[in-house]
Each structure stands twice: as structure tokens, then as C-alpha cells.
Scaffold this motif. Structure first.
Motif, mmCIF file in Angstrom:
data_model
loop_
_atom_site.group_PDB
_atom_site.id
_atom_site.type_symbol
_atom_site.label_atom_id
_atom_site.label_comp_id
_atom_site.label_asym_id
_atom_site.label_seq_id
_atom_site.Cartn_x
_atom_site.Cartn_y
_atom_site.Cartn_z
ATOM 1 N N GLN A 157 0.838 -1.213 0.000
ATOM 2 C CA GLN A 157 0.000 0.000 0.000
ATOM 3 C C GLN A 157 0.864 1.250 0.000
ATOM 4 O O GLN A 157 0.658 2.191 -0.766
ATOM 5 C CB GLN A 157 -0.863 0.029 1.281
ATOM 6 C CG GLN A 157 -1.894 -1.064 1.405
ATOM 7 C CD GLN A 157 -3.202 -0.633 0.793
ATOM 8 O OE1 GLN A 157 -3.322 0.495 0.264
ATOM 9 N NE2 GLN A 157 -4.194 -1.483 0.848
ATOM 10 N N GLU A 158 1.860 1.226 0.919
ATOM 11 C CA GLU A 158 2.732 2.384 1.048
ATOM 12 C C GLU A 158 3.444 2.673 -0.258
ATOM 13 O O GLU A 158 3.585 3.828 -0.684
ATOM 14 C CB GLU A 158 3.719 2.096 2.180
ATOM 15 C CG GLU A 158 4.583 3.275 2.556
ATOM 16 C CD GLU A 158 3.782 4.453 3.057
ATOM 17 O OE1 GLU A 158 2.704 4.226 3.630
ATOM 18 O OE2 GLU A 158 4.204 5.599 2.862
ATOM 19 N N LYS A 159 3.910 1.604 -0.919
ATOM 20 C CA LYS A 159 4.651 1.803 -2.174
ATOM 21 C C LYS A 159 3.733 2.334 -3.266
ATOM 22 O O LYS A 159 4.127 3.161 -4.089
ATOM 23 C CB LYS A 159 5.278 0.474 -2.623
ATOM 24 C CG LYS A 159 6.360 0.046 -1.667
ATOM 25 C CD LYS A 159 7.258 -0.998 -2.234
ATOM 26 C CE LYS A 159 8.110 -1.602 -1.160
ATOM 27 N NZ LYS A 159 8.680 -0.640 -0.242
ATOM 28 N N MET A 160 2.447 1.850 -3.252
ATOM 29 C CA MET A 160 1.510 2.342 -4.264
ATOM 30 C C MET A 160 1.279 3.834 -4.068
ATOM 31 O O MET A 160 1.131 4.594 -5.025
ATOM 32 C CB MET A 160 0.180 1.571 -4.187
ATOM 33 C CG MET A 160 0.312 0.180 -4.759
ATOM 34 S SD MET A 160 -1.273 -0.556 -5.128
ATOM 35 C CE MET A 160 -1.811 -1.031 -3.494
ATOM 36 N N ARG A 161 1.292 4.265 -2.799
ATOM 37 C CA ARG A 161 1.103 5.690 -2.537
ATOM 38 C C ARG A 161 2.241 6.490 -3.122
ATOM 39 O O ARG A 161 2.086 7.625 -3.518
ATOM 40 C CB ARG A 161 1.043 5.914 -1.019
ATOM 41 C CG ARG A 161 -0.083 6.847 -0.601
ATOM 42 C CD ARG A 161 -0.337 6.810 0.866
ATOM 43 N NE ARG A 161 -0.881 5.544 1.274
ATOM 44 C CZ ARG A 161 -0.908 5.109 2.526
ATOM 45 N NH1 ARG A 161 -0.401 5.851 3.476
ATOM 46 N NH2 ARG A 161 -1.432 3.959 2.828
ATOM 47 N N SER A 162 3.455 5.898 -3.186
ATOM 48 C CA SER A 162 4.568 6.645 -3.808
ATOM 49 C C SER A 162 4.615 6.436 -5.314
ATOM 50 O O SER A 162 5.570 6.784 -5.970
ATOM 51 C CB SER A 162 5.917 6.262 -3.186
ATOM 52 O OG SER A 162 5.805 5.210 -2.311
#
Lengths: 109, 887
Positions: B37-42
Motif C-alpha cells: 500500500q505504502e509503495k503504491m502511494r509513492s
């Protein structure tokens, strides 16, 4: 660019985990993320060290785990600080500050 | 608190393994999702994010392994896993497992057996209450450190010694029971009132003797043993008050002694000491075989008691100078008194059997090294997969401890079934040997030794196996590093041979000692001689004169039995352990007080005794039937006496004065008899002298006649002649038991048991060691042959014949043996001199006896050569062509 991530000593990692839980309970990734963000990328904790640390802290009685449901009908394991954990954090913080001051004095002497 | 939480956490984890596993999976999956999720946000795509997150985590299995390792229960799980894996490995190789376990079983079993003896004799507490508070009080003179005590002195001790809560005395005194039931000769004890309470044991029935009974004229009372109670009174409480006829007197049974008392043999009957012979008890100068036992008062130490006894005895010495001058006391713990010299011998045997264990362990290590060499690939793979060295070592240690525990268990069985039969076959006269067996302390010992052996001796092979020489071992057809393994095994074999040599030397020295003892001339003819005792019927011994007539008639009838060449009686038996030391003075009066006078060992015998024993007459004459109470007092001395007190002169016709008897004339000199032992005569300063029993003053006859032994010279065997003898005895009076029947050879042999017992056991250990060492040599040489197949093939191709190959192989083995022998000889030379428990047993051989050393060295080399024979034959059979192709 991030400088090469530094390895954390076991005891220090424990203390940092307790600190991140001081304000609110978090789940595993949340704790890892917070440590990475606040340390500005200096410390990137890998799960191989993180999760055993959780188990250790749980066994000591400093953190308590509980499952909470997440949005997509799954559950996540959240850790929160216990009363004894707060006391332990206080002790370790004092000790760490003391050691840090001493090292600083030596390095600047 | 924390410990409890940790404990609970671990147990919970063990019990809910499946649930914990699922939770871990779930948590880690959640982690990956959150990371994605965190990586998708970036800005990454869902697939990229998920992959990146997975890569970041790494192997889920590895992480889970780390988590599992964080709790203490993982140690338990690892151990359990090691155990199951180890058992599986051992079962896949039953040959190896069996040989290794059997080797250790021999070593551990022998050690357990000896330890069970040590435990029962030396370590176990005495069966009395608070046994470490019990002491024995001896008297001492300037000549002897321990002498029997005198009764009047003892009574004064009782009145004045405050160090003891109680002090009592006892003496052995056999009796003849004639009623009710079959006449029986009983081993008995005379005891003071309060004897049993001093020991702290309670009587199952009845009571102790009272102080009224414990004196002259007290009512005749006895306490019977538990066995006697069962046999004669069927264990009924009505036994109390019944009358039994003891030595002709009706005595009331007042109590039953508890079973298992084991003090000085197993007495069947107890009588009050105070009712003993007044002649012996009232005379302060006489020390008639009485011993004192005291219970220390609360908080009193032995040295405090010793000091008080010293001062008490000093004042007694002052008050009674004639009887007590220079008398002292010695306070000794009861246990030390009972164990005696056995401790030294047992420690020697424990050391010897320890050497056997070391030799067995050397074979064990060799087997482990061989086995681990063949498993080298298995370990290389495990190490390559990421196992830590510690893990592999732990695994191997688990296996070696499994083997050693198996061997230990077998060894315990061997000890359990073997110890008592062996002890019965080799009489060692061990005190406290009734309870020898495999009990809890012995089991603990076996367990401890097994685990220690498994850990200690499994460690080196385990560490060696865990060395990560991965490339070499993972490739096929490599020999690995065999050089170091060969060196290690050769070193082990050399040590084994050295230790075996030490054991063989010990057994050899004792063997030669026994030979010398057997060949030593005791001074009389010990063959064809039978000894036995008769309980003379009270009807026949009513007066001293009756007693003499009874003895005379009995002997005469025995002499008439066909096959009997000579017979007579005596109060002392040579090599029997008893003595009758009597002060004497040369001349016609008592020149000094009796404590400082020299002593002779005075035999009271029938007139034919010396001839019956085959003791040669050197000067003058033997005793004769004409020497009676109505004729002049005479005595026959022996050569040692003559050489000491009348050097160069003929003592016949000279006078001497013997205490309690009077002035006597020396009428003959006979050859010296080794009364105290076949070896070095420790009391040779107290030579035997012989007087006729028929000259014994009337007042002494009742005290002596009960201790007479009849000696019969006959070429017939015991079973052939005893029935006739018994007929004669019963013919005189049917109520006369015949007991303590033995041949003189048996008595002589038993006198050597301090040497025979350790010799037989050491010999057995040496034999065991020889076997184990031979196996060890065989293993090393055999392995070396397989390693040198190539080389041997070349030699044969180049023209070496069979003999040269044999010489090569056997020579290798002999070289190892010689090394071991050299080291062993040095070690044995040092050890045999330094061990007092060995040196004081030797007789006729020095600790460095060359004959023994050379003989055992040759034996060892021969055995080593023989052990090399089979591998040598196999070397000879090698086909050179196949060998050359063998890589």
C-alpha cells in the motif's frame, strides 16, 4: 540517496519499538515505517529482526498484542504499550541519555 | 513475574503450534500488504508494489524461523528434533550403534559395579540413628595403638565422661543353645545395658537389659535376634518371658533385636556384659576383647571427646599405676572403624576400573570418527543449506549421548546381575557388603557417567565433523583429510596400550605376591589338616577337672577314627586372626609392670598339638600328657623367641614368668610359625609359645574351654571324615554342636584374601582392557590398510612378496604398540611406587619388578601383533591390478 542502512543493536531496537508505541498502538509495518521515517532513512528495520523483537517484548510483558479488523475484512495485529512497558521505556530512555552524554563528552574532549 | 509470563508464553506456543503458525502467516501477509500500500502511494503499480514488498521481506520461512527462535521453547523443539533425527540415524546403522554401545557398556558396567560396592561399603550411612555421632573408644598402649579395653576402666569412663550422652560396651561371645529345639551353636554378643538405645535402634518386641541385669548375679536374661525369633518362636509375641537354655543355664527372653543390625557379624543372641566371667571383668589389667561405643553429646566434637578421654585416662593411670600405667585412649568414628582397610583397596579398584573406562572411550571416539567420516557429505549439505556449526555439533552430541546412555543402561544391567555372584565367588571379607546392589545413588552415578562420556568424548568428533570443508566433501570420490584422522586414532591406540600396560602390571605384581605367599613356609604343614569347634555339653564340663577329662576323651576317640593320623586341640589357630598376648619376664619374677613387659602369643593346647600340626622340634621336648596341674609348669618356645631372648644359647632349662600363671620352665624349642600372616609378619615381635591346656589353673578353665579348636591330621577329604567325627562327638553327648568346620588350606587361603580379592578383580580389568585395546588396534590398522590400498598395490607390482606386506602392516601395529608400552612402563613405574594401597599388599616383589614388567610388555606386543593379523592377511590378498586402478 539514502546512505547505507545501519544495523541496529538488539537492545536499541527494543527501545525504539517501545518509543514508537508511546503515543498510540500500531501494527508491524506501521512501526517499521515510523522508525524509518523519523530516522530519515538511517534505520531500515527488516522483518527478520522486527518480528522476533515483538515476540521478545511480548514475553517480557512490555507490549500487548491484539487483533483488530481492517478495511478489507482482514485483521491486523496491533501492538500497544503496557504500563510496565511505559516504565521500562522511561528507564531505558534515562539510561540511553546518560550513555549518550558520556560518549559525547569523550568524543569532544 | 516475568519468568512466569515467559514460561506461559512458551508453553502456549508449544501447545497451539498450528494456531501460532497461522497467526504468523497472517501477520506477515498483512505486513506485505501494508508495505505494498505504502509503495503504491509513492506511485508504483499494484503488481510492482507487491513484488517490491515481497522482495523487501525476503524469505517468509526464514522470518518465521527467526520469530520461532526468539522464545525459549525453540530450544526444546530443536532438542526434540535432534533426538528423533539421531534415533533414526542410529537405527539406520545398527552395526555401528551396537558395537559402540557394547564397548561403552563394558566400561560403564564395570565402573557401576565397583561403584555399587564403594557406595555400600564406604559411602552409605550406617543403619543407626544419627550415625555420625557414634564413635568407638579404644585403649592404647605404647606398643599398640588399639587394644581391647578393660571393664573396670570402662565403668569409670561411664561414670566420668560427659562428652558422651551414652557409652556402652560389647564383646563377642558365642553360646550354645540347647532348648527349645535342636541344639545350635549361636554367634552372640555380650552387651551393656543401653546398648541398643545408644545405637538409636528400637527393639520390635520386649526391652533392653536393665542395669540390675547388667551385673554379677543379675537375673539370667537374653535378647534374641530377629531370625532366631522367627525360627524358634514363629515370630509370636509370646516369646517374651520364655526360658531358653543357653550354655546349660535357663535364661529368660526379655527382648527381640531388630533385623539388619549388622554390627560385627550377625549375632543371634545377646547377653548382659556384666554377667560375664568375673575373672575377666573385675581385673583392671585384663583386656578381654571388649569394645566401647559412645554417642557424642549434642554439639560435642570428636576432638573434644578425645581430650576429655585423655584426661580421664591420665587420672586413671595415676590412681592405678600397676594396671593402667602408660595407657591411653583413642576415639575413632564408628564408620571408620567398620570400614577399616577396605577403603584403600576399593579406591585402588575404582581407579583401575576408571582406566578401563578410558580405554573403552578411546574405542568409542575411534568409532565416532570413522562414522562421521562416512557421513561427511550429509554434514556438508546441511552446512551449505545454512545450518550453523553449533547446530550440527548439537546434533552429533545428541547422537553420542544417545549411544552412551544405551551403553550405560546395558552396563547397569551387567552390574546388577554380575556384582553379587562375583563377590560370592571371590571372598573379599568386605565389611558392610550385605546391601550391595543397584540403588538410587548407583543409578545416578551410572547416569552421570554415561552423559559425561557421551558429551566429553563425542565433542571432538562432533567438532571435527562440523568443519565446513564443503568443496572437497561434496565432490565424489575424494578422500578428504584422512591424515589427521589417522593421527588421532593412532594417538588413541597408544594411550589405550599404555593404560592397559599399567593394569597388567598391577595384576601381575599381585599375582606374583600370591605365588610367594602360597610358597612361603608357614612353619607347619597346612595340608591334610582339618579344624573345627565343638560346643561341649554343660553336663560334661561341670568342674574344671571334668572339662579336662571331656577334652581328653574326645580327642582320644577322634584319634581312633580310621584315617585320622593325629589330633589335638588348641585355643589359637595360626592365620586365624586371633591372639592371646601374654606379658612375660625372663627369670623367676615379674621384673616390671605388665604394660612394659614383652609379650608372647600363648597357645594353650593339648599335648599332641605340635606334632599334629607338623611343627618341627629343634631342641628339648614337646609337651606331654604328663604335664598336668600337679606337675611342674612347663612351656615350649619357638626359634624366634630363642633367637631374640637367648641368642646363641640353648634356652631349654631356663625359667621365665608368665603373667597370671607364674614361673615356668622352658622345656623345648620348635620351629617358628607365622601366626599373623603368610607374608611379612607384622607382629613378629610377639612369637608363639605353647603350654599344655591340662596345666591351665582351675579358675581359668571356664573362660578358655569355649574357644578351643580341634585340629585333625588326616589325608581323607572333609566329607569323608566329618561324619565319623560328628558321630564321636554326638556319642559323648548328643547336645554338642560341631561348627566352624574348615580345612587348614581354606584358612590359609582366606588369610590371603586382602591380596587375592584385588588381584582377581585387577586381572579381570586388565583382561577387559586387553580386549578393548586389541579391538582398538585392529580398527586403526584395518583403516590404515584400506587407506593404503593404492600404495600396497604399487609395492606388490614392484615385486614385494607376501612377507614384506605382512611385515609392513604388522610392523605398523607393533610400532604403535611399542610406543604405548614405553609410555605405559614409565607410568606404571611411577604409579606402583606411589600408591600405598598397592605397595602395602605386595610381598616378595618390588613395585618395579623387572620380571613382571618384561612379561606383560611381551604379552601386550604379542596381542597387538595378533590384532594386526587379520588386516595384514587382507592386505596380502589385495589384487595389485585392482588396487592400481582404485583412486
Amino acid at each position: 540517496m539514502n546512505p547505507r542502512a545501519t544495523e541496529l543493536v538488539q537492545g536499541t531496537l527494543d527501545m525504539l519499538i517501545l518509543k514508537t508505541l508511546q503515543l498510540e498502538p500500531r501494527h508491524g509495518y506501521g512501526i517499521a515505517l515510523r522508525i524509518e521515517q523519523i530516522s530519515k532513512g538511517v534505520f531500515q528495520v527488516n522483518p527478520g529482526s522486527l518480528f522476533p523483537a515483538f515476540r521478545r517484548l511480548e514475553r517480557q510483558g512490555w507490549i500487548k498484542a491484539e487483533w483488530r479488523p481492517t478495511e478489507n475484512h482482514r485483521r491486523a495485529k496491533y501492538y500497544k504499550l503496557t504500563e510496565r512497558g511505559r516504565a521500562q521505556l522511561k528507564t531505558e530512555t534515562a539510561e540511553w541519555t546518560r550513555q549518550l552524554a558520556a560518549i559525547t563528552r569523550i568524543m569532544e574532549a | 513475574m516475568v519468568l512466569g509470563a515467559k514460561l506461559m508464553g512458551g508453553i502456549r506456543a508449544l501447545l497451539r503450534k498450528k494456531q501460532a503458525e497461522q497467526e504468523m502467516d497472517e501477520e506477515l501477509r498483512g505486513y506485505i500488504d501494508a508495505a505494498a500500500q505504502e509503495k503504491m502511494r509513492s506511485g508504483m503499480t499494484p503488481e510492482q508494489a507487491l513484488r517490491a514488498a515481497r522482495v523487501e521481506m525476503g524469505s517468509t520461512e526464514a522470518v518465521k524461523e527467526e520469530i520461532r527462535g526468539a522464545g525459549w521453547e525453540s530450544v526444546l523443539e530443536n532438542f526434540w528434533h535432534d533426538l528423533r533425527y539421531g534415533i533414526r540415524q542410529l537405527r539406520r546403522n545398527p552395526g555401528f550403534t551396537a558395537v559402540a554401545a557394547l564397548t561403552l557398556a563394558l566400561g560403564i558396567g564395570a565402573n557401576t559395579a565397583i561403584f555399587s560396592v564403594v557406595d555400600s561399603v564406604m559411602l552409605a550411612p550406617l543403619p543407626y540413628s544419627q550415625p555420625d555421632r557414634l564413635v568407638v573408644v579404644w585403649e592404647s598402649t605404647p606398643h599398640f595403638s588399639h587394644v581391647w579395653i578393660s571393664y573396670p576402666n570402662f565403668r569409670d569412663w561411664q561414670r566420668n565422661a560427659h562428652s558422651f550422652r551414652q557409652i556402652v560396651a560389647y564383646a563377642s561371645a558365642d553360646s550354645d543353645l540347647t532348648n527349645p529345639g535342636v541344639p545350635e551353636h549361636l554367634k552372640g554378643e555380650l552387651v551393656s545395658a543401653g546398648f541398643f538405645s545408644t545405637l538409636g535402634v528400637s527393639l520390635p518386641l520386649g526391652r533392653e537389659f536393665s542395669t540390675q541385669e547388667d551385673r554379677h548375679g543379675g537375673a539370667p536374661a537374653v535378647i534374641i535376634s530377629h531370625r532366631l525369633w522367627r525360627d524358634r518362636f514363629a515370630g509370636s509375641p509370646a516369646a517374651i518371658g520364655k526360658i531358653v537354655t543357653i550354655d546349660g543355664i535357663g535364661c529368660a527372653v526379655v527382648g527381640v533385636a531388630p533385623p539388619g543390625l549388622h554390627l560385627g557379624g550377625d549375632p543371634d543372641i545377646y547377653k548382659p556384659l556384666g554377667q560375664g566371667d568375673a575373672l575377666l571383668l573385675d581385673n583392671r589389667e585384663i583386656h578381654p576383647g571388649i569394645l566401647a561405643i559412645g554417642r557424642l553429646g549434642p554439639g560435642v566434637t570428636i576432638s573434644q571427646a578425645q581430650e576429655e578421654m585423655n584426661s580421664i585416662q591420665k587420672s586413671l593411670d595415676r590412681i592405678y599405676p600397676d594396671a593402667d600405667r602408660d595407657l591411653g585412649t583413642d576415639v575413632v568414628p564408628l564408620k571408620q572403624e567398620i570400614v577399616g582397610n577396605a577403603g584403600g583397596t576399593l579406591m585402588l579398584l575404582l581407579g583401575a576400573v576408571g582406566l578401563v573406562l578410558l580405554i573403552a572411550c578411546a574405542n568409542f571416539v575411534g568409532l565416532l570418527l570413522a562414522r562421521s567420516a562416512s557421513r561427511a557429505r550429509e554434514f556438508a549439505v546441511r552446512l551449505a543449506l545454512g545450518a550453523s556449526r553449533a547446530r550440527v555439533v548439537r546434533q552429533l552430541l545428541t547422537e553420542s549421548v544417545l549411544i552412551s546412555l544405551g551403553g550405560g543402561g546395558l552396563g547397569v544391567l551387567v552390574a546388577k546381575w554380575g556384582v553379587n555372584p562375583v563377590l560370592a565367588a571371590v571372598p573379599g571379607d568386605l565389611p558392610r557388603s550385605e546391601n550391595i546392589g543397584v540403588n538410587i545413588p548407583v543409578l545416578m552415578f551410572a547416569l552421570g557417567v554415561s552423559i559425561a562420556v557421551g558429551l566429553l568424548f563425542g565433542l571432538a568428533p562432533a567438532i571435527k565433523s562440523s568443519k565446513p570443508m564443503l568443496e572437497a566433501t561434496l565432490k565424489e570420490g575424494s578422500h578428504g583429510s584422512t591424515g589427521s584422522r589417522h593421527r588421532a586414532q593412532s594417538g588413541l591406540v597408544i594411550v589405550q596400550i599404555a593404560l592397559t600396560l599399567v593394569l597388567l602390571v598391577g595384576a601381575g605384581l599381585l599375582f606374583r605376591t600370591i605365588r610367594h605367599l602360597w610358597d612361603a613356609n608357614p612353619g607347619f604343614d597346612e595340608h591334610n589338616l582339618i579344624a573345627f569347634k565343638v560346643g561341649l555339653s554343660p553336663q560334661l564340663v561341670k568342674t574344671p577337672e571334668d572339662t579336662r577329662v571331656a577334652c581328653q576323651q574326645l580327642m582320644e576317640r577322634i584319634r581312633k577314627i580310621p584315617g585320622v593320623h593325629a589330633a589335638d586341640f588348641t585355643n589359637l589357630v595360626p592365620l586365624g586372626g586371633d591372639d592371646n598376648l601374654s606379658p612375660f619376664w625372663i627369670g623367676t619374677h615379674e621384673a616390671t609392670y605388665s604394660q612394659s613387659a614383652p609379650r608372647i602369643n600363648l597357645y594353650w593346647t593339648g599335648p599332641d598339638y605340635l606334632q599334629t600340626m607338623g611343627i618341627p622340634l629343634l631342641q628339648g621336648r614337646f609337651l606331654s600328657p604328663e604335664d598336668t596341674t600337679k606337675s611342674a609348669r612347663v612351656v615350649v618356645v619357638d626359634k624366634a623367641f630363642a633367637d631374640t631372648y637367648f641368642p646363641g644359647k640353648n634356652p631349654v632349662g631356663e625359667s621365665m614368668t608368665i603373667a597370671y600363671w607364674g614361673t615356668v620352665q622352658i622345656i623345648g624349642v620348635v620351629g617358628h610359625v607365622r601366626h599373623w600372616g603368610l607374608g611379612i609378619d607384622p607382629f613378629s615381635q610377639y612369637p608363639p609359645a605353647y603350654a599344655s591346656f591340662y596345666q591351665l589353673p582351675d579358675r581359668w578353665v571356664p573362660a578358655f574351654y569355649g574357644y578351643l579348636t580341634a585340629m585333625v591330621r588326616t589325608p581323607l577329604a572333609l566329607p569323608a571324615v566329618m561324619p565319623a567325627i560328628k558321630n564321636v562327638v554326638y556319642g559323648a553327648d548328643k547336645d554338642q554342636p560341631v561348627y566352624d568346620v574348615q580345612t587348614m588350606e581354606e584358612i590359609a587361603s582366606r588369610s590371603m584374601s586382602p591380596q587375592r580379592f584385588p588381584m582377581i578383580l585387577l586381572g579381570a580389568f586388565a583382561g577387559l582392557a586387553l580386549l578393548l585395546a586389541a579391538v582398538g588396534i585392529y580398527g586403526v590398522i584395518s583403516y590404515s590398510v584400506t587407506q593404503r590400498v593404492h600404495e600396497i598395490g604399487i609395492r606388490m607390482a614392484l615385486g614385494a612378496d607376501n612377507y614384506e606386506i605382512l611385515r609392513l602392516v604388522i610392523g605398523h601395529g607393533l610400532r604403535l604398540a611399542l610406543f604405548g608400552v614405553a609410555i605405559g612402563v614409565m607410568g606404571a613405574l611411577i604409579l606402583t611406587r606411589l600408591l600405598p594401597s598397592l605397595t602395602h599388599l605386595l610381598y616378595g616383589v618390588s613395585p618395579g619388578d623387572p620380571l613382571t614388567f618384561v612379561a606383560v610388555s611381551l604379552l601386550l606386543c604379542f596381542v597387538a601383533g595378533a590384532a594386526c593379523y587379520i588386516p595384514a592377511r587382507q592386505a596380502v590378498k589385495i589384487d595389485p591390478m585392482a588396487a592400481l586402478r582404485y583412486e
